[in-house]
Scaffold this active site. Structure first.
Site, PDB file in Angstrom:
ATOM      1  CB  THR A  11      33.769 -17.040   6.008  1.00  0.00           C
ATOM      2  OG1 THR A  11      32.471 -16.990   6.556  1.00  0.00           O
ATOM      3  CG2 THR A  11      34.724 -16.337   6.950  1.00  0.00           C
ATOM      4  N   GLY A  57      39.122 -13.710  14.195  1.00  0.00           N
ATOM      5  CA  GLY A  57      38.288 -13.823  13.012  1.00  0.00           C
ATOM      6  C   GLY A  57      37.800 -15.250  12.911  1.00  0.00           C
ATOM      7  CB  SER A 136      34.525 -20.148   0.923  1.00  0.00           C
ATOM      8  OG  SER A 136      34.266 -18.766   1.082  1.00  0.00           O
ATOM      9  CB  ALA A 167      36.372 -10.172  -2.969  1.00  0.00           C
ATOM     10  CB  CYS A 170      36.135 -16.849  -3.292  1.00  0.00           C
ATOM     11  SG  CYS A 170      35.029 -17.834  -2.258  1.00  0.00           S
ATOM     12  CB  THR A 173      35.049 -13.919  -0.723  1.00  0.00           C
ATOM     13  OG1 THR A 173      35.334 -15.217  -0.185  1.00  0.00           O
ATOM     14  CG2 THR A 173      35.872 -12.876   0.007  1.00  0.00           C
TER      15      THR A 173
END
Length: 184
Positions: A11, A57, A136, A167, A170, A173
């Site tokens: 996440t 979120g 993360s 993204a 990680c 992600t």
């Protein structure tokens, strides 16, 4: 026992406040160990407790996050829509209630003015620099967002670009985003 289960990861949530608008964006990836279990999860939600519009979120266990969001809705109704008061009450319960203490999640919430991070450690934090990030890839998104916040971009553009950078770095992600804006 939680340690008997494989590690669920994946996440990244970012909240950006700029120009009278607050945007919360989250990726859609849920991973178990090194396996992507789902790429289209919705980890950003719009809530309307008592007619008060909130965007939240979450990072962590989905069931735990939903339990916390339900509690937050109840707290918002009791606090006449005052997000900061409701979050403090939620954090107090989270620290002291034996059931809630076991919940593994974090929240970023906004009412279009306040931008807050709520944790199970009893924290209710208003971030410096109008950016908050959890999960993360949270530190990557936070760093990217901070680098862009003063550029000629609106809150949504900053959030989307920061998430794209997270993204790229990680592995937990992805770029399948849910983006919700409030205010401005």
């Amino acid at each position: 026992m939680a340690s008997d289960f494989p590690g669920w990861h994946g996440t990244t949530i970012i909240g950006v406040r700029k120009g009278g608008k607050v945007v919360i964006a989250g990726d859609g990836q849920v991973s178990m160990g090194q396996t992507v279990m789902k790429g289209t999860a919705r980890k950003v939600r719009r809530l309307s407790p008592g007619g008060h519009e909130i965007v939240a979120g979450f990072a962590g266990s989905t069931a735990d996050a939903f339990a916390l969001l339900e509690r937050l809705e109840t707290k918002l109704e009791a606090a006449a829509g005052k997000l900061d008061r409701a979050c403090v009450e939620l954090a107090k319960d989270w620290r002291t209630d034996k059931y809630l203490q076991k919940l593994e999640a974090m929240l970023i919430v906004t009412d279009g003015q306040d931008l807050l991070v709520v944790t199970g450690a009893g924290d209710v934090l208003e971030p410096e620099h109008d950016i908050a990030a959890i999960g993360s890839g949270g530190n990557y998104a936070l760093a990217a967002g901070r680098a862009m916040i003063d550029l000629d971009m609106d809150a949504e553009t900053v959030a989307r670009k920061a998430m794209a950078i997270a993204a790229d770095i990680c592995v937990y992600t992805n770029t399948n985003l849910t983006v919700e804006a409030i205010g401005g």
